[in-house]
Each structure stands twice: as structure tokens, then as C-alpha cells.
Enzyme design. Sequence first.
Site, PDB file in Angstrom:
ATOM      1  N   ASP A  13      14.556  -3.146   5.655  1.00  0.00           N
ATOM      2  CA  ASP A  13      15.767  -4.287   5.617  1.00  0.00           C
ATOM      3  C   ASP A  13      16.764  -3.727   6.515  1.00  0.00           C
ATOM      4  OD1 ASP A  13      13.815  -5.414   3.637  1.00  0.00           O
ATOM      5  OD2 ASP A  13      14.604  -4.018   2.184  1.00  0.00           O
ATOM      6  N   LYS A  16      15.944  -5.816  11.048  1.00  0.00           N
ATOM      7  CA  LYS A  16      15.101  -5.685  12.583  1.00  0.00           C
ATOM      8  C   LYS A  16      14.781  -7.082  12.693  1.00  0.00           C
ATOM      9  CE  LYS A  16      11.838  -3.412  10.243  1.00  0.00           C
ATOM     10  NZ  LYS A  16      12.494  -2.968   8.907  1.00  0.00           N
ATOM     11  N   GLY A  17      14.738  -8.154  11.964  1.00  0.00           N
ATOM     12  CA  GLY A  17      14.263  -9.402  12.189  1.00  0.00           C
ATOM     13  C   GLY A  17      15.318  -9.931  13.250  1.00  0.00           C
ATOM     14  N   LYS A  18      16.440  -9.755  12.826  1.00  0.00           N
ATOM     15  CA  LYS A  18      17.594 -10.334  13.684  1.00  0.00           C
ATOM     16  C   LYS A  18      17.719  -9.620  15.071  1.00  0.00           C
ATOM     17  CE  LYS A  18      22.012 -10.501  15.086  1.00  0.00           C
ATOM     18  NZ  LYS A  18      23.350 -10.584  14.924  1.00  0.00           N
ATOM     19  N   GLY A  40       9.591  -9.024   5.325  1.00  0.00           N
ATOM     20  CA  GLY A  40      10.205 -10.311   5.326  1.00  0.00           C
ATOM     21  C   GLY A  40      11.351 -10.342   6.181  1.00  0.00           C
ATOM     22  N   HIS A  41      11.082 -10.963   7.428  1.00  0.00           N
ATOM     23  CA  HIS A  41      12.401 -10.967   8.300  1.00  0.00           C
ATOM     24  C   HIS A  41      12.918 -12.410   8.338  1.00  0.00           C
ATOM     25  CE1 HIS A  41      10.069  -7.881  11.028  1.00  0.00           C
ATOM     26  NE2 HIS A  41      10.590  -7.238  10.137  1.00  0.00           N
ATOM     27  N   THR A  42      14.341 -12.300   8.391  1.00  0.00           N
ATOM     28  CA  THR A  42      15.165 -13.359   8.167  1.00  0.00           C
ATOM     29  C   THR A  42      15.695 -13.495   9.408  1.00  0.00           C
ATOM     30  OG1 THR A  42      15.561 -13.078   5.839  1.00  0.00           O
ATOM     31  CG2 THR A  42      16.845 -14.736   6.920  1.00  0.00           C
ATOM     32  N   ARG A 144     -13.435   2.581   4.042  1.00  0.00           N
ATOM     33  CA  ARG A 144     -14.646   1.774   5.008  1.00  0.00           C
ATOM     34  C   ARG A 144     -15.140   0.542   4.107  1.00  0.00           C
ATOM     35  NH1 ARG A 144     -16.247   7.657   6.597  1.00  0.00           N
ATOM     36  NH2 ARG A 144     -15.444   7.546   4.502  1.00  0.00           N
ATOM     37  N   GLN A 224       8.978  -2.783   7.903  1.00  0.00           N
ATOM     38  CA  GLN A 224       9.338  -1.820   6.950  1.00  0.00           C
ATOM     39  C   GLN A 224      10.264  -0.547   7.850  1.00  0.00           C
ATOM     40  OE1 GLN A 224       5.677  -2.217   6.498  1.00  0.00           O
ATOM     41  NE2 GLN A 224       6.541  -3.945   5.499  1.00  0.00           N
ATOM     42  N   ALA A 298      14.281 -10.610   1.145  1.00  0.00           N
ATOM     43  CA  ALA A 298      13.838 -11.535   1.843  1.00  0.00           C
ATOM     44  C   ALA A 298      12.428 -12.075   1.169  1.00  0.00           C
ATOM     45  CB  ALA A 298      13.732 -11.652   3.382  1.00  0.00           C
ATOM     46  N   ARG A 304      18.696  -5.204  -3.679  1.00  0.00           N
ATOM     47  CA  ARG A 304      18.477  -3.935  -2.983  1.00  0.00           C
ATOM     48  C   ARG A 304      19.482  -2.804  -3.577  1.00  0.00           C
ATOM     49  NH1 ARG A 304      18.789  -6.876   2.392  1.00  0.00           N
ATOM     50  NH2 ARG A 304      16.591  -7.898   2.505  1.00  0.00           N
ATOM     51  N   ASP A 332      29.747  -6.008   9.526  1.00  0.00           N
ATOM     52  CA  ASP A 332      30.655  -6.802   8.649  1.00  0.00           C
ATOM     53  C   ASP A 332      30.527  -6.837   6.943  1.00  0.00           C
ATOM     54  OD1 ASP A 332      27.983  -8.020   9.205  1.00  0.00           O
ATOM     55  OD2 ASP A 332      28.604  -9.756   8.196  1.00  0.00           O
ATOM     56  N   GLY A 414      26.819 -10.022  11.980  1.00  0.00           N
ATOM     57  CA  GLY A 414      26.306 -11.158  11.260  1.00  0.00           C
ATOM     58  C   GLY A 414      25.134 -11.555  11.495  1.00  0.00           C
TER      59      GLY A 414
HETATM   60  P1  IMP Z   1       4.377  -1.905  -0.736  1.00  0.00           P
HETATM   61  O1  IMP Z   1       4.528  -1.862   0.670  1.00  0.00           O
HETATM   62  O2  IMP Z   1       4.305  -3.307  -1.388  1.00  0.00           O
HETATM   63  O3  IMP Z   1       3.096  -1.343  -1.205  1.00  0.00           O
HETATM   64  O4  IMP Z   1       5.613  -1.254  -1.439  1.00  0.00           O
HETATM   65  C1  IMP Z   1       5.669   0.109  -1.101  1.00  0.00           C
HETATM   66  C2  IMP Z   1       6.996   0.391  -1.218  1.00  0.00           C
HETATM   67  O5  IMP Z   1       7.653   0.056   0.223  1.00  0.00           O
HETATM   68  C3  IMP Z   1       7.896  -0.174  -2.246  1.00  0.00           C
HETATM   69  O6  IMP Z   1       9.498   0.630  -2.383  1.00  0.00           O
HETATM   70  C4  IMP Z   1       8.734  -1.386  -1.710  1.00  0.00           C
HETATM   71  O7  IMP Z   1       9.778  -1.746  -2.055  1.00  0.00           O
HETATM   72  C5  IMP Z   1       8.849  -0.846   0.021  1.00  0.00           C
HETATM   73  N1  IMP Z   1       8.610  -2.089   0.754  1.00  0.00           N
HETATM   74  C6  IMP Z   1       7.490  -2.760   1.503  1.00  0.00           C
HETATM   75  N2  IMP Z   1       8.012  -3.478   2.241  1.00  0.00           N
HETATM   76  C7  IMP Z   1       9.178  -3.345   2.323  1.00  0.00           C
HETATM   77  C8  IMP Z   1      10.257  -4.129   3.234  1.00  0.00           C
HETATM   78  O8  IMP Z   1       9.618  -5.036   4.163  1.00  0.00           O
HETATM   79  N3  IMP Z   1      11.508  -3.712   3.038  1.00  0.00           N
HETATM   80  C9  IMP Z   1      11.992  -2.776   2.364  1.00  0.00           C
HETATM   81  N4  IMP Z   1      11.098  -1.890   1.357  1.00  0.00           N
HETATM   82  C10 IMP Z   1       9.831  -2.243   1.549  1.00  0.00           C
END
Ligand code: IMP
Length: 423
Positions: A13, A16-18, A40-42, A144, A224, A298, A304, A332, A414
Site C-alpha cells: 500500500d 505503487k499503483g499511482k 489492489g492498485h487505485t 505440486r 504488496q 483498496a 490500515r 500531502d 496526491g
Molecule cells: P494474504 O496475501 O492475503 O495471504 O495476506 C497476508 C498478509 O499480507 C496480510 O497481513 C495482508 O494484510 C497482507 N497483504 C496482502 N496483500 C496486501 C496488499 O496488497 N497490501 C497490503 N497488505 C497486503
Amino acid sequence: MANTILVGAQWGDEGKGKIIDFLTAKVDLVVRSQGGNNAGHTVIVDGTKYVLHLIPSGILRRGTMCVIGNGVVIDAVSLAEEIEGLRKQGIRVTRENLMISDCAHLTLPHHRALDRAKETAKGKGKIGTTGRGIGPTYSDKAARTGLRTGDLLQPVRFSERLKARLTEANAQLKLLGAKPLDFRMCKDEYLAAAKIITPFLGNTVVYLHNAVCAEKRMLFEGAQGTFLDIDHGTYPYVTSSNTTSGGACTGSGVPPNRIDKVVGTMKAYTTRVGEGPFPTENDGLGEFLHGLGREFGATTGRARRCGWFDAVFTRYAAIVNGIDELAVTNVDGLDTMESIKVCTAYKLGSKTIDYPPTDLDALAKCQPVYVEFPGWRKDTTAAKKWGDLPAKCRSYLQAIAKLTGAKLGIVSVGPGREQTIVL
Ligand code: IMP
């Protein structure tokens, strides 16, 4: 721009998306190489909001090719919905701008169900996953026993394998006290999604090799962040893929000697979702940022956890990723703060250390050593160039880049494309 890997230098979070969207203007291809729809990239373009989970944000730029590599785990139903959703928003998604590896592993309904049931069973000791089935999918890949996107091309074989996997998973779900899944429903749902996805499948390794030979410029978009990496993160409070720069190579088949640069994205403060250690966590800062309507996920909408900038962790991120350049986002968010803390080291017993201990008990005992910076107390959201930023803001940014040990390259003030300052 040369072939660049973009990674998150904190716990995900980082915005990165931006930054990816901004850098995409300078490349021919955008490649996703790990993770799944836990990301989730906004991205906001001309006031319209797009939330991307599996599809690289390059899809929002005309003429940019997007590749989902072998290292990604794909929930076919969710990906089909994402493709249809983008089309409804007027975005063209065709074979001309999207290719998906036929070796990428499939996240199936039992992976989601097992993820949630295991988390519930863990109670207080839960990881705080996104519940998207990521861990169980990568577990099957390593064991596997997984199914891959290429299997969707052969519906009969896919159905047989799915049935076998569901039978095993249902036994596990029963032990965990969760409801079993219905094979027919799962099969029908996935074969319907397959109709949307299979036209995009192919050998992305060969495609990317040809692109390298043709000197196409590539951006590898990380999902991530560094400290959610299965090897280098705060294990076991991590995701199940390699989120660090090396993962871009294994997850795409593009070799390391074809990579020219690594860009690390980090917030001007720190956030984390889910459980796990967070030495600079500060509830007051969290309340302040949530009060501004900031820092809600997102993907899951979760609030958070927030804390001060932790240079001990970002310095480690610079080492493990080989970060050449930094993109600092959400500057900001600190605009109205009177003073801002930065953690420069930890006190562990009588010792002062400048790296995060790998043992979580030791990490939990670490006391952050802070230096304090005066806030700039001015709106930065209209700044277009470095010189437009208040002097105190520039000093703060230079200090956190120096502490991290990489060059400051981009500053984001922003969510809009135009709110990006290149140094
Ligand atoms: P999982 O990837 O859903 O197995 O979650 C494992 C850990 O990674 C948890 O603490 C999630 O909140 C965190 N996590 C997974 N994807 C994201 C992301 O895109 N942003 C922030 N934290 C993430």
C-alpha cells in the site's frame, strides 16, 4: 526508460499503483510477476477512479502491452470480473494489450474457503490475510498439486482435476468446521470465467524474451511490499510470494541480467494491514490519517495501521531489493502536522541496532529511536516541481531518502497523475 522493477519498500500500500501508472507512460510493456487479487492498485485518471487487482495498470494507457506472468496466482472468476468491469468503464481489454501466462496457478474456491477457515481456526494468532486464498494457492503450487490457467483450455481434464482437489479440500474444511463446497457450482463458475480468460493465454516467457530482443522497455510492477515477502518479510506475518525485486525475474522468466533499474516506493510515513510487528505504530497518527479519510484498503476496505517513517526497515528494503531510486508518496498526508517523527535505529536491550532483527520476539522488544522534524504546515497538493514544495518538506524528504540509502527520484503529493514531481 530502461527495464525497471518497481517494488514496495514497506508493508504494501505504498502507492505503487499511482507511480506505476506514471512510469507506464515511458514503457512499452508492464509486467506483473507475483501475488494475486490480494493486491489492489487505485489509479485516478482525469477524475475517474480505477481499482485494479490482477491486471497491470498499464491497461489504462493506450498502446501499452500488459503481461501477467507465471508467478502470479489467478482467481479466474475475479479476473473475468475485472476485465468486464474495465470494459464497462470504457477501457479496451483485448489480446492486443493483455497476455496471461498459461503457467500461472489458479486460485480456486477451495483456496479461498481454506484461507478463511484456517484464519478463523487460528483465532488470536491469525495472520490477518485478505481472505483471497493466496496462501493455499501457493501451498498447492509448492506441493505440486495446483491447477494452472493452461488447464482451463481443456475443460474435461480441468473438471476431473478440480473434482479431485475439491474432495480433498472438503475433507480439510470439514475438520476446520467450515462448510464443504459444491463441485458443480465451482466447476460451472470457473468454466464460465474460462471463456473470458482463455483467449489471453500464451507462453509469456517467449513473448517477453522477444520483447527484450526487440529492445522494448519494460516495467515490472510489484504487488504488496518488501516486508510481506515470504523470505525477507516479517515471517509468518507475510504473504506467500516473493514481493522483492528477485521475484520479478522468477515470476516472469525475464533473467536478472536484463534488468537495468530498481525503483522503491515508500510512503512518507508507514502503514500496514493485517497482524504482525510494527515498531513505529502510532494510534494518534492513525486516528489523524483516518480522520482525513486516508488509509483504508483498496481490496478489503480495512483501516490500515499507521506509524512514523521507519528508516531501519526502508534501509533493509534498499539492501534486499537493490533500490536505485526512491518514489515517496502520500507526502500531502503530513501537510498539517506540527512535527513529524522518523525512526533512525532501534534500542534492543543495551544495544543500538540499525537493521530489523529477523526474530519476531527480538523485534517486539525493539524500541524505536526517533529524530523529530518540524512540519511544513502548508498544502503541497498543487506543487508541480521540487522548488514548489515548502523548504521544510524538502528537508524531510531528503533526510528520509538519505537514511534509506537511495536517491530520491519521484515525490507524489496526491492521487492524480499531475500531482507527481520528478527530480
Ligand atoms: P494474504 O496475501 O492475503 O495471504 O495476506 C497476508 C498478509 O499480507 C496480510 O497481513 C495482508 O494484510 C497482507 N497483504 C496482502 N496483500 C496486501 C496488499 O496488497 N497490501 C497490503 N497488505 C497486503
